[in-house]
Scaffold this active site. Structure first.
Site, PDB file in Angstrom:
ATOM      1  N   CYS A  42      43.783  30.892  52.846  1.00 51.37           N
ATOM      2  CA  CYS A  42      43.862  29.435  53.053  1.00 51.37           C
ATOM      3  C   CYS A  42      44.623  29.079  54.325  1.00 51.37           C
ATOM      4  O   CYS A  42      44.650  27.923  54.728  1.00 51.37           O
ATOM      5  CB  CYS A  42      44.514  28.774  51.851  1.00 51.37           C
ATOM      6  SG  CYS A  42      43.521  28.979  50.380  1.00 51.37           S
ATOM      7  N   HIS A  99      49.203  22.441  52.989  1.00 51.82           N
ATOM      8  CA  HIS A  99      48.054  22.930  52.226  1.00 51.82           C
ATOM      9  C   HIS A  99      48.182  22.414  50.791  1.00 51.82           C
ATOM     10  O   HIS A  99      49.250  22.461  50.198  1.00 51.82           O
ATOM     11  CB  HIS A  99      48.067  24.461  52.247  1.00 51.82           C
ATOM     12  CG  HIS A  99      47.022  25.089  51.389  1.00 51.82           C
ATOM     13  ND1 HIS A  99      45.728  24.636  51.348  1.00 51.82           N
ATOM     14  CD2 HIS A  99      47.073  26.144  50.531  1.00 51.82           C
ATOM     15  CE1 HIS A  99      45.024  25.382  50.512  1.00 51.82           C
ATOM     16  NE2 HIS A  99      45.826  26.296  49.997  1.00 51.82           N
ATOM     17  N   ASN A 135      42.104  22.213  45.352  1.00 55.80           N
ATOM     18  CA  ASN A 135      42.368  23.131  46.458  1.00 55.80           C
ATOM     19  C   ASN A 135      41.036  23.486  47.127  1.00 55.80           C
ATOM     20  O   ASN A 135      40.224  24.204  46.552  1.00 55.80           O
ATOM     21  CB  ASN A 135      43.055  24.379  45.900  1.00 55.80           C
ATOM     22  CG  ASN A 135      43.376  25.401  46.977  1.00 55.80           C
ATOM     23  OD1 ASN A 135      42.903  25.302  48.107  1.00 55.80           O
ATOM     24  ND2 ASN A 135      44.175  26.390  46.619  1.00 55.80           N
TER      25      ASN A 135
HETATM   26  N1  ACO Z   1      44.503  25.128  30.803  1.00 53.78           N
HETATM   27  C1  ACO Z   1      45.338  25.304  29.779  1.00 53.78           C
HETATM   28  N2  ACO Z   1      46.212  26.307  29.713  1.00 53.78           N
HETATM   29  C2  ACO Z   1      46.214  27.190  30.734  1.00 53.78           C
HETATM   30  C3  ACO Z   1      45.353  27.067  31.825  1.00 53.78           C
HETATM   31  C4  ACO Z   1      44.462  25.992  31.833  1.00 53.78           C
HETATM   32  N3  ACO Z   1      43.605  25.774  32.851  1.00 53.78           N
HETATM   33  N4  ACO Z   1      45.591  28.081  32.692  1.00 53.78           N
HETATM   34  C5  ACO Z   1      46.584  28.813  32.151  1.00 53.78           C
HETATM   35  N5  ACO Z   1      46.960  28.285  30.968  1.00 53.78           N
HETATM   36  C6  ACO Z   1      47.989  28.746  30.058  1.00 53.78           C
HETATM   37  C7  ACO Z   1      48.319  30.194  30.250  1.00 53.78           C
HETATM   38  O1  ACO Z   1      47.414  31.003  29.518  1.00 53.78           O
HETATM   39  C8  ACO Z   1      49.706  30.250  29.723  1.00 53.78           C
HETATM   40  O2  ACO Z   1      49.652  30.300  28.308  1.00 53.78           O
HETATM   41  P1  ACO Z   1      50.672  31.229  27.476  1.00 53.78           P
HETATM   42  O3  ACO Z   1      52.020  30.657  27.793  1.00 53.78           O
HETATM   43  O4  ACO Z   1      50.215  31.018  26.091  1.00 53.78           O
HETATM   44  O5  ACO Z   1      50.465  32.603  27.987  1.00 53.78           O
HETATM   45  C9  ACO Z   1      50.309  28.923  30.109  1.00 53.78           C
HETATM   46  O6  ACO Z   1      49.200  28.054  30.354  1.00 53.78           O
HETATM   47  C10 ACO Z   1      51.178  28.962  31.319  1.00 53.78           C
HETATM   48  O7  ACO Z   1      50.499  29.683  32.330  1.00 53.78           O
HETATM   49  P2  ACO Z   1      51.133  29.948  33.726  1.00 53.78           P
HETATM   50  O8  ACO Z   1      50.213  30.807  34.525  1.00 53.78           O
HETATM   51  O9  ACO Z   1      52.553  30.414  33.568  1.00 53.78           O
HETATM   52  O10 ACO Z   1      51.131  28.471  34.312  1.00 53.78           O
HETATM   53  P3  ACO Z   1      51.793  27.957  35.618  1.00 53.78           P
HETATM   54  O11 ACO Z   1      52.715  26.863  35.303  1.00 53.78           O
HETATM   55  O12 ACO Z   1      52.296  29.071  36.491  1.00 53.78           O
HETATM   56  O13 ACO Z   1      50.548  27.301  36.380  1.00 53.78           O
HETATM   57  C11 ACO Z   1      49.058  27.780  38.170  1.00 53.78           C
HETATM   58  C12 ACO Z   1      49.446  28.107  36.746  1.00 53.78           C
HETATM   59  C13 ACO Z   1      48.662  26.339  38.234  1.00 53.78           C
HETATM   60  C14 ACO Z   1      47.880  28.645  38.585  1.00 53.78           C
HETATM   61  C15 ACO Z   1      50.263  28.035  39.096  1.00 53.78           C
HETATM   62  O14 ACO Z   1      50.797  29.308  38.831  1.00 53.78           O
HETATM   63  C16 ACO Z   1      49.918  27.952  40.540  1.00 53.78           C
HETATM   64  O15 ACO Z   1      49.552  26.898  41.048  1.00 53.78           O
HETATM   65  N6  ACO Z   1      50.094  29.045  41.292  1.00 53.78           N
HETATM   66  C17 ACO Z   1      49.864  29.030  42.706  1.00 53.78           C
HETATM   67  C18 ACO Z   1      48.429  28.971  42.991  1.00 53.78           C
HETATM   68  C19 ACO Z   1      48.168  28.791  44.431  1.00 53.78           C
HETATM   69  O16 ACO Z   1      48.933  28.253  45.193  1.00 53.78           O
HETATM   70  N7  ACO Z   1      47.019  29.239  44.840  1.00 53.78           N
HETATM   71  C20 ACO Z   1      46.565  28.994  46.134  1.00 53.78           C
HETATM   72  C21 ACO Z   1      46.769  30.102  47.006  1.00 53.78           C
HETATM   73  S1  ACO Z   1      45.704  30.251  48.346  1.00 53.78           S
HETATM   74  C22 ACO Z   1      44.386  29.401  48.134  1.00 53.78           C
HETATM   75  O17 ACO Z   1      44.514  28.232  48.311  1.00 53.78           O
HETATM   76  C23 ACO Z   1      43.089  29.995  47.750  1.00 53.78           C
END
Ligand code: ACO
Length: 330
Positions: free
Chosen positions: A114, A255, A285
């Site tokens: 990205c 971003h 995103n």
């Molecule tokens: N809906 C409901 N529940 C979900 C979902 C969903 N879509 N996705 C995950 N969960 C659940 C998980 O299974 C987990 O459940 P558990 O506690 O029973 O195991 C719980 O929600 C928490 O999951 P986490 O992964 O810890 O959630 P987090 O708060 O970290 O959010 C997210 C996840 C949004 C992906 C976050 O980690 C994030 O934004 N990371 C960075 C991503 C990023 O910046 N990517 C871009 C990089 S480069 C590019 O742009 C391509």
């Protein structure tokens, strides 16, 4: 004499179809509440089957050229940042050239996750400073939904499709334009954000398809931890290279990957809302297109003024991160 790359034109393209959080509730086990709270996203735009990365890129480019009041025939070079080229080869840059004009124009694709748009701006800026090129099209275009696994709720809710394009122009003896850039890449985090299948490491096979290796895979928690450090570092280092400080920054265009990542930077720099652009709620995103989309929105809202110090910053697969510092105006 100082020659700088100034932003002479900006154009964006967003596909018409909208995928809301409510639509996603019907596809994967998720909820509008979870998506909004964890990411800030409410809806995203999805390219149709007849739309490709190059078709979106071409439309954004046409708009950027009109904005710059030049034609494709005036272009000396095309740099296209993308992670989802129409094909691995030929390049999307060559496809865009072909869709824009019959005149051959040199160009290539640039892949830096990205952060590709930031890399593209610095590359074009360096080409312009070399004195060999005067008008360069820098494109950020991705059809991320083409590699999104709609059986994986941890990634399916995050991504949308779009394209943005800048016309960068050589300007002599100017205070405006790209003042500095900061680029980084560290392959140690490569597995955190990866499309494992389809390259020479894992060529397409029945097994690779059946095990869904051609889709984007992400370790969300680790990527998040990396991003909250990388973004502020990119801003500070970019500004430092321009001899400026955070207090000199008029507008931060980050971003748009997760609202919580942007909020962390806003808190750290104690930025008031008018000093940061946020539109992740409506587009999700869109990878290399998030920054042109956000910048264009800021411009339409009258938030950009000549002389403003604008910082573009991003992070992504690689891992990569970086920034461009621009003095707005031409
Ligand atoms: N809906 C409901 N529940 C979900 C979902 C969903 N879509 N996705 C995950 N969960 C659940 C998980 O299974 C987990 O459940 P558990 O506690 O029973 O195991 C719980 O929600 C928490 O999951 P986490 O992964 O810890 O959630 P987090 O708060 O970290 O959010 C997210 C996840 C949004 C992906 C976050 O980690 C994030 O934004 N990371 C960075 C991503 C990023 O910046 N990517 C871009 C990089 S480069 C590019 O742009 C391509």
């Amino acid at each position: 004499m100082i020659t700088r790359a100034v932003v002479a034109g900006l154009g964006t393209y967003v596909p018409e179809a909208v995928l809301t959080n409510q639509d996603l509730e019907k596809i994967v086990e998720t909820s509008d509440e979870w998506i909004v709270t964890r990411t800030g996203i409410r809806e995203r735009h999805i390219a149709g089957n007849d739309e490709t990365t190059s078709s979106m890129a071409t439309e954004a480019s046409r708009r950027a050229l009109r904005d710059a009041k030049i034609t494709a025939e005036d272009l000396d070079f095309i740099v296209c940042a993308t992670n989802t080229p129409d094909t691995i080869f030929p390049s999307t840059a060559a496809r865009v050239q072909h869709q824009l004009t019959e005149k051959p124009i040199p160009g290539f694709d640039l892949q830096a996750g990205c952060t590709g748009l930031i890399y593209g701006m610095e590359t074009a800026s360096a080409l312009i400073k070399s004195g060999k090129y005067r008008n360069i099209l820098v494109i950020g275009a991705d059809k991320l939904t083409s590699i999104t696994d709609y059986e994986d709720r941890t990634t399916a809710v995050l991504f949308g499709d779009a394209a943005g394009a800048f016309v960068l122009q050589a300007n002599d003896n100017t205070e405006f334009g790209i003042l500095s850039s900061y680029l980084q890449a560290d392959g140690r985090g490569g597995d955190l954000l990866i499309q494992p299948g389809g390259g020479s490491l894992m060529p397409a096979s029945k097994e690779s398809v059946e095990t869904r290796q051609h889709y984007l895979k992400m370790n969300g928690n680790e990527t998040f931890r990396f991003a909250v450090k990388a973004l502020p570092e990119a801003v500070e280092e970019g500004l430092k290279r321009a001899g400026l400080e955070v207090g000199d920054m008029d507008l931060l265009v980050p971003h748009q990957a997760n609202l919580r990542i942007i909020d962390a930077a806003v808190r750290r720099f104690e930025l008031s809302p008018e000093r940061v652009v946020i539109n992740i709620d409506r587009y999700g995103n869109t990878s290399v297109a998030t920054i042109p989309l956000a910048l264009q929105e800021a411009r339409m809202e009258g938030r950009l003024h000549d002389g403003d110090v604008v910082v573009l910053c991003a992070f992504g697969a690689g891992l990569t991160w970086g920034s461009n510092v621009i003095r707005w105006g031409r």
